[in-house]
Design a protein around this motif. Structure first.
Motif, PDB file in Angstrom:
ATOM      1  N   LYS A 121      44.979  19.573  10.441  1.00 56.25           N
ATOM      2  CA  LYS A 121      44.130  21.788  10.042  1.00 56.25           C
ATOM      3  C   LYS A 121      44.869  22.211  11.604  1.00 56.25           C
ATOM      4  O   LYS A 121      45.222  21.655  12.853  1.00 56.25           O
ATOM      5  N   ASN A 148      45.719  29.799   5.878  1.00 57.25           N
ATOM      6  CA  ASN A 148      45.079  29.868   6.641  1.00 57.25           C
ATOM      7  C   ASN A 148      44.658  31.331   7.625  1.00 57.25           C
ATOM      8  O   ASN A 148      43.620  32.179   7.172  1.00 57.25           O
ATOM      9  N   ARG A 166      45.057  33.796   4.728  1.00 60.15           N
ATOM     10  CA  ARG A 166      44.129  34.648   3.646  1.00 60.15           C
ATOM     11  C   ARG A 166      43.175  35.319   4.767  1.00 60.15           C
ATOM     12  O   ARG A 166      41.909  36.061   4.762  1.00 60.15           O
ATOM     13  N   CYS A 178      42.793  32.267  -2.921  1.00 59.83           N
ATOM     14  CA  CYS A 178      43.230  31.040  -1.633  1.00 59.83           C
ATOM     15  C   CYS A 178      42.052  29.977  -1.750  1.00 59.83           C
ATOM     16  O   CYS A 178      40.596  29.964  -2.273  1.00 59.83           O
ATOM     17  N   TYR A 179      42.967  28.577  -1.303  1.00 60.05           N
ATOM     18  CA  TYR A 179      41.666  27.515  -1.719  1.00 60.05           C
ATOM     19  C   TYR A 179      41.499  27.159  -0.502  1.00 60.05           C
ATOM     20  O   TYR A 179      41.704  26.392  -0.141  1.00 60.05           O
ATOM     21  N   ASP A 180      40.020  26.618  -0.062  1.00 57.43           N
ATOM     22  CA  ASP A 180      39.484  25.918   0.548  1.00 57.43           C
ATOM     23  C   ASP A 180      38.524  24.723  -0.064  1.00 57.43           C
ATOM     24  O   ASP A 180      37.910  24.418  -0.207  1.00 57.43           O
ATOM     25  N   ARG A 220      38.184  25.736   6.561  1.00 59.41           N
ATOM     26  CA  ARG A 220      39.501  25.835   6.978  1.00 59.41           C
ATOM     27  C   ARG A 220      40.275  25.976   5.117  1.00 59.41           C
ATOM     28  O   ARG A 220      40.474  25.171   4.824  1.00 59.41           O
ATOM     29  N   PHE A 221      41.091  27.079   4.794  1.00 60.84           N
ATOM     30  CA  PHE A 221      41.456  27.581   3.691  1.00 60.84           C
ATOM     31  C   PHE A 221      43.010  26.484   3.901  1.00 60.84           C
ATOM     32  O   PHE A 221      44.385  26.594   4.176  1.00 60.84           O
ATOM     33  N   ASP A 222      42.879  25.890   2.488  1.00 60.81           N
ATOM     34  CA  ASP A 222      44.839  24.838   2.273  1.00 60.81           C
ATOM     35  C   ASP A 222      45.668  25.372   1.596  1.00 60.81           C
ATOM     36  O   ASP A 222      46.779  25.095   1.493  1.00 60.81           O
TER      37      ASP A 222
END
Length: 293
Positions: free
Chosen positions: A114, A201, A204, A232-234, A240-242
């Motif tokens: 992260k 992230n 995003r 966008c995907y967390d 924190r978006f991955d």
């Protein structure tokens, strides 16, 4: 080993189109995909898989790991409409004394560090305006051309999803700005790049906060997105978006189908319920790109 992997792929292909619950159903991911499709009045009517061994690891305690790549194609029928979904899987199979014992798909997001040191909102805005008109079709055409390969004009990353989406947005007319400050704007140039170009992230936060050049508005649901828009995907739901994808089509219910890198896929249902990275805590951000004229 290759023959055993070939048989394994044959079983997984059969599982895609089988309606039974026999012992052939050995892959939970495929069952999740089928369940998701069933809930959307869809089904896989034909599947094809081709595999390639990437490397054979060192034997340890009589176990030999084999890394291999699979290209899956699924012909999907939903409410009388057909479309083709494709994806690349990176997998590891273990062989005990030459006999297959276990197979698993890698989760490319599991071990992502992260980016705590990467700032989210340091994007100092400029007074200069960057007028552009976003060409959604050009962005989608680029996404389709490069979904399973890499444009040599750009640097390739191990976790390449946001870099790929940035390239698609730029192909659609999104103007770069901010060079050479990595924490400013959105750009890739001279072997360097901004956080917002490559870090999920950072993108995003950048897109909805930008008021100059490329920007987006957040909407509340996936069905509000147009082709060329971004999701966008967390996966862990920890803030924190991955991962980042681009909308390249719609299914028969008008829901987004997306293209992505890491792992490479095209016309995949937006929710990623069949992904190895999926968790019940997943959160999404739906971003629709806005013109600046």
């Amino acid at each position: 080993m290759r023959d055993q992997l070939h048989e394994l792929l044959k079983k997984r292909v059969q599982q895609c189109v089988s309606h039974s619950r026999s012992s052939i159903h050995t892959c939970p991911k495929i069952e999740k995909k089928k369940e998701s499709l069933s809930g959307r009045s869809g089904e896989i009517v034909k599947a094809q898989a081709t595999g390639k061994v990437i490397s054979v690891g060192m034997e340890k305690e009589d176990v030999t790991p084999v890394e291999y790549r699979v290209h899956f194609k699924y012909l999907i029928k939903q409410k009388g409409v057909f479309y083709m979904e494709e994806e690349i899987e990176e997998r590891t199979a273990d062989f005990y004394k030459g006999v297959f014992v276990e197979d698993r798909e890698k989760n490319p997001f599991k071990d992502i560090i992260k980016e705590e040191a990467f700032p989210d909102r340091v994007f100092e805005e400029e007074e200069e305006r960057y007028e552009y008109e976003y060409d959604r079709m050009k962005a989608v055409q680029y996404a389709e051309k490069w979904w399973n390969t890499y444009n040599p004009a750009y640097k390739k990353f191990d976790v390449d999803c946001t870099n790929y989406i940035s390239q698609c947005l730029h192909a659609g007319g999104g103007p770069m700005r901010g060079y050479p400050n990595r924490g400013k704007g959105w750009w890739m140039r001279s072997g360097n790049w901004s956080y917002s170009w490559t870090v999920a992230n950072s993108m995003r936060w950048y897109l909805p906060s930008s008021n100059s050049g490329l920007r987006a508005e957040e909407v509340s649901s996936a069905d509000q997105l147009l082709i060329g828009d971004v999701i966008c995907y967390d996966f862990q739901g920890d803030g924190r978006f991955d991962h980042t994808t681009i909308v390249t089509g719609k299914d028969a219910s008008g829901m987004p189908l997306v293209n992505a890198h890491t792992y490479n896929s095209r016309m995949r249902y937006w929710a990623y319920e069949d992904s190895t990275a999926y968790t019940p805590n997943i959160k999404y951000k739906f971003l629709t790109i806005t013109d600046d004229q």
